[in-house]
Design a protein around this motif. Structure first.
Motif, PDB file in Angstrom:
ATOM      1  N   ALA A 139      22.726  36.087  26.581  1.00 35.08           N
ATOM      2  CA  ALA A 139      23.430  35.891  27.855  1.00 35.08           C
ATOM      3  C   ALA A 139      23.271  37.137  28.734  1.00 35.08           C
ATOM      4  O   ALA A 139      23.028  37.041  29.940  1.00 35.08           O
ATOM      5  CB  ALA A 139      24.904  35.600  27.594  1.00 35.08           C
ATOM      6  N   GLN A 140      23.372  38.296  28.105  1.00 42.33           N
ATOM      7  CA  GLN A 140      23.241  39.551  28.867  1.00 42.33           C
ATOM      8  C   GLN A 140      21.842  39.676  29.484  1.00 42.33           C
ATOM      9  O   GLN A 140      21.685  40.084  30.633  1.00 42.33           O
ATOM     10  CB  GLN A 140      23.502  40.731  27.929  1.00 42.33           C
ATOM     11  CG  GLN A 140      23.512  42.065  28.649  1.00 42.33           C
ATOM     12  CD  GLN A 140      23.916  43.211  27.735  1.00 42.33           C
ATOM     13  OE1 GLN A 140      24.026  43.052  26.528  1.00 42.33           O
ATOM     14  NE2 GLN A 140      24.129  44.350  28.293  1.00 42.33           N
ATOM     15  N   GLU A 141      20.837  39.304  28.702  1.00 41.75           N
ATOM     16  CA  GLU A 141      19.456  39.362  29.182  1.00 41.75           C
ATOM     17  C   GLU A 141      19.274  38.427  30.385  1.00 41.75           C
ATOM     18  O   GLU A 141      18.601  38.782  31.353  1.00 41.75           O
ATOM     19  CB  GLU A 141      18.540  38.920  28.025  1.00 41.75           C
ATOM     20  CG  GLU A 141      17.157  39.518  28.037  1.00 41.75           C
ATOM     21  CD  GLU A 141      17.123  41.024  28.099  1.00 41.75           C
ATOM     22  OE1 GLU A 141      17.915  41.674  27.385  1.00 41.75           O
ATOM     23  OE2 GLU A 141      16.314  41.562  28.876  1.00 41.75           O
ATOM     24  N   ALA A 142      19.873  37.249  30.293  1.00 43.17           N
ATOM     25  CA  ALA A 142      19.772  36.291  31.405  1.00 43.17           C
ATOM     26  C   ALA A 142      20.449  36.853  32.660  1.00 43.17           C
ATOM     27  O   ALA A 142      19.924  36.735  33.769  1.00 43.17           O
ATOM     28  CB  ALA A 142      20.413  34.962  31.015  1.00 43.17           C
ATOM     29  N   PHE A 143      21.587  37.503  32.486  1.00 50.26           N
ATOM     30  CA  PHE A 143      22.280  38.096  33.643  1.00 50.26           C
ATOM     31  C   PHE A 143      21.500  39.290  34.205  1.00 50.26           C
ATOM     32  O   PHE A 143      21.554  39.548  35.411  1.00 50.26           O
ATOM     33  CB  PHE A 143      23.707  38.508  33.269  1.00 50.26           C
ATOM     34  CG  PHE A 143      24.685  37.376  33.382  1.00 50.26           C
ATOM     35  CD1 PHE A 143      24.938  36.537  32.312  1.00 50.26           C
ATOM     36  CD2 PHE A 143      25.337  37.121  34.578  1.00 50.26           C
ATOM     37  CE1 PHE A 143      25.823  35.473  32.421  1.00 50.26           C
ATOM     38  CE2 PHE A 143      26.224  36.060  34.699  1.00 50.26           C
ATOM     39  CZ  PHE A 143      26.469  35.234  33.616  1.00 50.26           C
ATOM     40  N   LEU A 144      20.790  40.002  33.325  1.00 56.57           N
ATOM     41  CA  LEU A 144      19.956  41.112  33.810  1.00 56.57           C
ATOM     42  C   LEU A 144      18.815  40.561  34.672  1.00 56.57           C
ATOM     43  O   LEU A 144      18.495  41.109  35.732  1.00 56.57           O
ATOM     44  CB  LEU A 144      19.402  41.926  32.630  1.00 56.57           C
ATOM     45  CG  LEU A 144      18.497  43.103  32.993  1.00 56.57           C
ATOM     46  CD1 LEU A 144      19.241  44.144  33.820  1.00 56.57           C
ATOM     47  CD2 LEU A 144      17.921  43.770  31.743  1.00 56.57           C
ATOM     48  N   LYS A 145      18.215  39.453  34.199  1.00 54.79           N
ATOM     49  CA  LYS A 145      17.148  38.817  34.994  1.00 54.79           C
ATOM     50  C   LYS A 145      17.700  38.400  36.358  1.00 54.79           C
ATOM     51  O   LYS A 145      17.027  38.515  37.374  1.00 54.79           O
ATOM     52  CB  LYS A 145      16.617  37.573  34.276  1.00 54.79           C
ATOM     53  CG  LYS A 145      15.593  37.866  33.194  1.00 54.79           C
ATOM     54  CD  LYS A 145      15.142  36.558  32.576  1.00 54.79           C
ATOM     55  CE  LYS A 145      14.498  36.737  31.226  1.00 54.79           C
ATOM     56  NZ  LYS A 145      13.143  37.200  31.235  1.00 54.79           N
ATOM     57  N   MET A 146      18.929  37.902  36.331  1.00 53.36           N
ATOM     58  CA  MET A 146      19.524  37.475  37.605  1.00 53.36           C
ATOM     59  C   MET A 146      19.708  38.679  38.533  1.00 53.36           C
ATOM     60  O   MET A 146      19.439  38.599  39.732  1.00 53.36           O
ATOM     61  CB  MET A 146      20.865  36.786  37.369  1.00 53.36           C
ATOM     62  CG  MET A 146      21.491  36.303  38.669  1.00 53.36           C
ATOM     63  SD  MET A 146      22.812  35.138  38.455  1.00 53.36           S
ATOM     64  CE  MET A 146      24.098  36.190  37.849  1.00 53.36           C
ATOM     65  N   LEU A 147      20.127  39.795  37.956  1.00 54.61           N
ATOM     66  CA  LEU A 147      20.337  40.990  38.776  1.00 54.61           C
ATOM     67  C   LEU A 147      19.003  41.471  39.372  1.00 54.61           C
ATOM     68  O   LEU A 147      18.939  41.876  40.530  1.00 54.61           O
ATOM     69  CB  LEU A 147      20.978  42.094  37.913  1.00 54.61           C
ATOM     70  CG  LEU A 147      21.340  43.394  38.605  1.00 54.61           C
ATOM     71  CD1 LEU A 147      22.235  43.174  39.811  1.00 54.61           C
ATOM     72  CD2 LEU A 147      22.032  44.347  37.621  1.00 54.61           C
ATOM     73  N   GLN A 148      17.942  41.391  38.542  1.00 55.12           N
ATOM     74  CA  GLN A 148      16.628  41.821  39.029  1.00 55.12           C
ATOM     75  C   GLN A 148      16.129  40.930  40.166  1.00 55.12           C
ATOM     76  O   GLN A 148      15.327  41.353  40.985  1.00 55.12           O
ATOM     77  CB  GLN A 148      15.610  41.795  37.879  1.00 55.12           C
ATOM     78  CG  GLN A 148      15.792  42.968  36.943  1.00 55.12           C
ATOM     79  CD  GLN A 148      15.155  42.736  35.590  1.00 55.12           C
ATOM     80  OE1 GLN A 148      14.649  41.664  35.304  1.00 55.12           O
ATOM     81  NE2 GLN A 148      15.191  43.747  34.744  1.00 55.12           N
ATOM     82  N   ASN A 149      16.586  39.676  40.145  1.00 59.64           N
ATOM     83  CA  ASN A 149      16.156  38.734  41.194  1.00 59.64           C
ATOM     84  C   ASN A 149      17.300  38.406  42.142  1.00 59.64           C
ATOM     85  O   ASN A 149      17.324  37.335  42.749  1.00 59.64           O
ATOM     86  CB  ASN A 149      15.657  37.444  40.530  1.00 59.64           C
ATOM     87  CG  ASN A 149      14.438  37.695  39.692  1.00 59.64           C
ATOM     88  OD1 ASN A 149      13.360  37.951  40.204  1.00 59.64           O
ATOM     89  ND2 ASN A 149      14.609  37.672  38.387  1.00 59.64           N
ATOM     90  N   TRP A 150      18.271  39.303  42.235  1.00 57.60           N
ATOM     91  CA  TRP A 150      19.513  38.991  42.952  1.00 57.60           C
ATOM     92  C   TRP A 150      19.284  38.635  44.412  1.00 57.60           C
ATOM     93  O   TRP A 150      19.933  37.761  44.959  1.00 57.60           O
ATOM     94  CB  TRP A 150      20.493  40.153  42.802  1.00 57.60           C
ATOM     95  CG  TRP A 150      21.830  39.852  43.416  1.00 57.60           C
ATOM     96  CD1 TRP A 150      22.415  40.471  44.465  1.00 57.60           C
ATOM     97  CD2 TRP A 150      22.768  38.836  43.005  1.00 57.60           C
ATOM     98  NE1 TRP A 150      23.647  39.918  44.735  1.00 57.60           N
ATOM     99  CE2 TRP A 150      23.883  38.905  43.849  1.00 57.60           C
ATOM    100  CE3 TRP A 150      22.759  37.866  42.001  1.00 57.60           C
ATOM    101  CZ2 TRP A 150      24.984  38.056  43.738  1.00 57.60           C
ATOM    102  CZ3 TRP A 150      23.850  37.014  41.883  1.00 57.60           C
ATOM    103  CH2 TRP A 150      24.944  37.120  42.740  1.00 57.60           C
ATOM    104  N   ARG A 151      18.321  39.315  45.024  1.00 59.34           N
ATOM    105  CA  ARG A 151      18.091  39.051  46.448  1.00 59.34           C
ATOM    106  C   ARG A 151      17.741  37.576  46.687  1.00 59.34           C
ATOM    107  O   ARG A 151      18.153  36.972  47.658  1.00 59.34           O
ATOM    108  CB  ARG A 151      16.960  39.936  46.986  1.00 59.34           C
ATOM    109  CG  ARG A 151      17.514  40.918  48.023  1.00 59.34           C
ATOM    110  CD  ARG A 151      16.435  41.735  48.647  1.00 59.34           C
ATOM    111  NE  ARG A 151      15.782  42.594  47.654  1.00 59.34           N
ATOM    112  CZ  ARG A 151      14.776  43.397  47.919  1.00 59.34           C
ATOM    113  NH1 ARG A 151      14.293  43.459  49.122  1.00 59.34           N
ATOM    114  NH2 ARG A 151      14.247  44.148  46.991  1.00 59.34           N
ATOM    115  N   VAL A 152      16.978  37.007  45.744  1.00 63.29           N
ATOM    116  CA  VAL A 152      16.584  35.601  45.880  1.00 63.29           C
ATOM    117  C   VAL A 152      17.686  34.690  45.339  1.00 63.29           C
ATOM    118  O   VAL A 152      18.136  33.760  46.009  1.00 63.29           O
ATOM    119  CB  VAL A 152      15.262  35.345  45.103  1.00 63.29           C
ATOM    120  CG1 VAL A 152      14.885  33.881  45.155  1.00 63.29           C
ATOM    121  CG2 VAL A 152      14.149  36.206  45.667  1.00 63.29           C
TER     122      VAL A 152
END
Lengths: 194, 163
Positions: free
Chosen positions: B38-51
């Motif tokens: 879950a943490q990894e998925a949220f990190l991916k979201m943060l990396q793509n937060w602008r989109v």
């Protein structure tokens, strides 16, 4: 009791036994992201410093040579993109560990559009994220961001040499650190499909 | 990332992290691993937060990423030798309902995910199909087979039909 009710109750009890430390996890995610950004920033600064040093040390002659050298990541040539646009299909064979680890084996297809976007369809067994991707193509280079959201996260774009003859597209890796992308794009040729 | 975006992200994280981790946990049956995924998925979201922040449902995006990662993890675990898996241990026996956990973990990873999304997250077949990138009929088939098998293992009856 019905199995449906048993599952609903069992899932609820088991799921609620997990009580994650959300604040700690949030701090960790923000910290990891910050470190990544810093590393990226430091890498850009180093690259810029190296470029300035090269210019200062070797003078305008070097600059001239660098500008004159074909850039593998050169912007797309519209006619090349037109030539490549169409739908292609390939089969990724089970075999290498990267294919097994990421469930990449199976039938893949992709549509390269004249506007530089590409749409990839994966076999049902592949569980990764497939969002819209971009590609650029010049006379001898094909560059794409496909799989950047998941399979190749943080590994940048992939650069390939390409050839298209008799409806067969061949991609050969030139610079791609993402093994999964190489396995899909370059482990076998792509047949043009209607 | 500016302060406002950070605040928005943190708000979503606090609202959704536990729920995403619980769904993943029902698929992988390992607390630590579920939280890591879950943490990894949220990190991916943060990396793509602008989109992703521009999407109508950023929470659905991160949930989808986490579930797909969980299915991949379950597939990898399945091909690990049994002895190695047993040595590593899981949380199944320490759960409030170990029988359900054990019965579900014997299912194929896609069946497992389908059952969890259907009975725990209460999602309709069409949505599960989109999430797992397969057809509606494949999901119905997974659910049908999984329920039959779970009913046998848990000695319960099958009464309901999929929507």
């Amino acid at each position: 009791m019905s199995v449906e009710r048993r599952l609903r109750e069992g899932f609820a009890r088991n799921a609620n036994s997990l009580d994650p430390w959300t604040e700690l996890r949030l701090e960790q995610v923000l910290g990891r992201h910050k470190r990544r950004v810093r590393i990226r920033w430091a890498a850009s600064v180093l690259a810029a410093a190296a470029a300035i040093t090269a210019v200062v040390a070797f003078g305008p002659r070097l600059v001239e040579r660098v500008i004159g050298t074909p850039d593998p990541a050169a912007p797309s040539t519209p006619t090349v993109v037109q030539e490549l646009s169409g739908a292609f299909a390939t089969i990724v064979e089970e075999g290498s560990s990267v294919v097994r680890d990421h469930d990449l084996a199976g039938n893949w297809s992709m549509r390269l559009n004249a506007d530089g976007t590409m749409v990839v369809n994966a076999p049902a067994s592949y569980g990764g994220v497939l969002s819209a991707a971009l590609f650029e193509a010049a006379a001898d280079r094909f560059r794409t961001s496909v799989f950047e959201q998941d399979l190749c996260s943080g590994q940048g774009v992939g650069i390939y040499a390409w050839s298209l003859a008799d409806g067969v597209l061949t991609l050969t890796p030139v610079d791609d650190s993402c093994e999964g992308r190489v396995a899909v794009l370059a482990s076998s040729t792509w047949q043009q499909i209607p | 990332m500016d302060a406002e975006a950070r605040e928005e992200y943190a708000w979503l994280f606090r609202a959704e992290f536990a729920s995403v981790a619980r769904t993943v946990f029902l698929i992988v049956h390992d607390r630590g691993r579920a939280e890591d995924i879950a943490q990894e998925a949220f990190l991916k979201m943060l990396q793509n937060w602008r989109v992703v922040s521009g999407y109508e449902r950023p929470d659905a995006w991160v949930r989808r990423v986490a579930i797909r990662m969980a299915v991949r993890h379950a597939r990898r675990e399945r091909i690990r030798p049994t002895l190695e898996r047993e040595a590593a241990g899981t949380d199944q026996q320490r759960l409030p309902d170990p029988d359900v956990a054990q019965a579900v973990s014997a299912l194929a990873p896609m069946q497992r995910a389908a059952v969890v999304l259907y009975y725990w997250e209460d999602r309709p077949v069409a949505e599960i199909a989109r999430l797992l990138q397969v057809s509606d009929s494949t999901i119905k088939q997974h659910l049908h087979r999984a329920r039959k098998r779970l009913a046998d293992v848990l000695s319960e009856e099958v009464t309901e039909d999929v929507r």
